[in-house]
Design an enzyme around this catalytic site. Structure first.
Site, PDB file in Angstrom:
ATOM      1  CG  ASP A   1     -47.642 -36.448 -51.644  1.00  0.00           C
ATOM      2  OD1 ASP A   1     -48.414 -37.429 -51.515  1.00  0.00           O
ATOM      3  OD2 ASP A   1     -47.188 -35.808 -50.670  1.00  0.00           O
TER       4      ASP A   1
ATOM      5  CE1 TYR B   1     -50.546 -40.158 -38.851  1.00  0.00           C
ATOM      6  CE2 TYR B   1     -48.851 -38.881 -37.719  1.00  0.00           C
ATOM      7  CZ  TYR B   1     -49.261 -40.037 -38.362  1.00  0.00           C
ATOM      8  OH  TYR B   1     -48.389 -41.075 -38.533  1.00  0.00           O
TER       9      TYR B   1
ATOM     10  CG  ASP C   1     -53.511 -36.164 -46.175  1.00  0.00           C
ATOM     11  OD1 ASP C   1     -54.562 -35.530 -46.391  1.00  0.00           O
ATOM     12  OD2 ASP C   1     -53.418 -37.027 -45.282  1.00  0.00           O
TER      13      ASP C   1
ATOM     14  CG  HIS D   1     -56.279 -51.504 -41.485  1.00  0.00           C
ATOM     15  ND1 HIS D   1     -56.804 -51.553 -42.756  1.00  0.00           N
ATOM     16  CD2 HIS D   1     -57.247 -51.934 -40.644  1.00  0.00           C
ATOM     17  CE1 HIS D   1     -58.056 -52.006 -42.692  1.00  0.00           C
ATOM     18  NE2 HIS D   1     -58.354 -52.247 -41.435  1.00  0.00           N
TER      19      HIS D   1
ATOM     20  CG  ASP E   1     -52.033 -39.067 -51.847  1.00  0.00           C
ATOM     21  OD1 ASP E   1     -52.401 -39.757 -50.879  1.00  0.00           O
ATOM     22  OD2 ASP E   1     -51.205 -38.132 -51.748  1.00  0.00           O
TER      23      ASP E   1
ATOM     24  CB  CYS F   1     -57.050 -51.589 -47.832  1.00  0.00           C
ATOM     25  SG  CYS F   1     -57.352 -51.501 -46.071  1.00  0.00           S
ATOM     26  NE  ARG F   2     -49.049 -48.127 -44.103  1.00  0.00           N
ATOM     27  CZ  ARG F   2     -49.134 -46.819 -43.831  1.00  0.00           C
ATOM     28  NH1 ARG F   2     -50.317 -46.260 -43.625  1.00  0.00           N
ATOM     29  NH2 ARG F   2     -48.066 -46.059 -43.770  1.00  0.00           N
ATOM     30  CE  LYS F   3     -52.401 -44.014 -50.833  1.00  0.00           C
ATOM     31  NZ  LYS F   3     -52.535 -42.642 -51.394  1.00  0.00           N
TER      32      LYS F   3
ATOM     33  CG  ASN G   1     -51.867 -45.504 -47.055  1.00  0.00           C
ATOM     34  OD1 ASN G   1     -52.738 -46.230 -47.529  1.00  0.00           O
ATOM     35  ND2 ASN G   1     -50.576 -45.646 -47.332  1.00  0.00           N
TER      36      ASN G   1
ATOM     37  CB  CYS H   1     -54.771 -54.109 -43.893  1.00  0.00           C
ATOM     38  SG  CYS H   1     -54.050 -52.552 -44.445  1.00  0.00           S
TER      39      CYS H   1
END
Ligand SMILES: [Mg+2]
Ligand SMILES: [Zn+2]
Length: 190
Positions: free
Chosen positions: A134, A20, A11, A92, A9, A107-109, A52, A105
């Site tokens: 985290d 962001y 961030d 996404h 991961d 692919c978003r964890k 993400n 989608c």
């Protein structure tokens, strides 16, 4: 042998969680991150970022900015003799404002699309791999792909630890990424 990976991961795990992240200058690596990545490199593990970045779908920044941020991170790591093998992200979000990204989608964890891509493009065996993050969704990703999941207490991690998730446990909860590296390297030996 098929390579194993650390699905990393971004961030709150590799760099400070600041909301962001819309400019490369705002990247703030944790002081131990270079050492941790170098340890993975030396152990022969692939390092694959999986992050993400719904800020793209929300219109806060573009994919070009995400790429700039990742090139910047790559440069900082390279200066310390460390490298990330691939940078994968999901742009996404179902509630996004930018039409081409505003969708559900795979692919978003915690969905597994980014790991499937690593399996396809890099020949990685997820079942011999690790996911470090985290958030509980990082651990859920590990569970979804048969990897081991390590929760770090940086970023949102301490708060996540205080809110256990029904039916979801981490293989380890550690203070930070360099402790996660220690745990992973020890587990490779046994
Ligand atoms: Mg995170
Ligand atoms: Zn996605």
């Amino acid at each position: 042998m098929t390579p194993a990976a650390v699905f990393l991961d971004r961030d709150g795990t590799l760099i400070e969680e600041i909301g962001y992240l819309d400019r490369p200058e705002r990247v703030d690596l944790y002081p131990w991150s270079i050492d941790a990545i170098r340890a993975f490199n030396r152990a022969g593990l692939r390092v694959v970022m999986v992050t993400n970045q719904s800020g793209v779908a929300r219109g806060f920044f573009t994919e070009a900015v995400v790429d700039q941020v990742h090139r910047h991170i790559g440069g900082l790591l390279e200066a310390g003799g460390a490298h990330i093998d691939a940078y994968y992200y999901c742009p996404h979000h179902p509630d996004g404002k930018v039409a081409r990204y505003a969708r559900a989608c795979d692919c978003r964890k915690p969905s597994r699309g980014l790991v499937d891509r690593a399996e396809r493009e890099l020949g990685i065996d997820p079942r011999r791999s690790f996911a470090v993050g985290d958030r509980w969704l990082d651990i859920a990703l590990a569970r979804a792909v048969g990897a081991r999941g390590i929760l770090v207490r940086t970023g949102y991690g301490a708060g996540e630890e205080a809110r256990p998730q029904e039916g979801l446990t981490a293989d380890a909860v550690v203070n930070n990424l360099v402790e996660a590296a220690g745990w992973i390297l020890r587990s490779l030996k046994c």
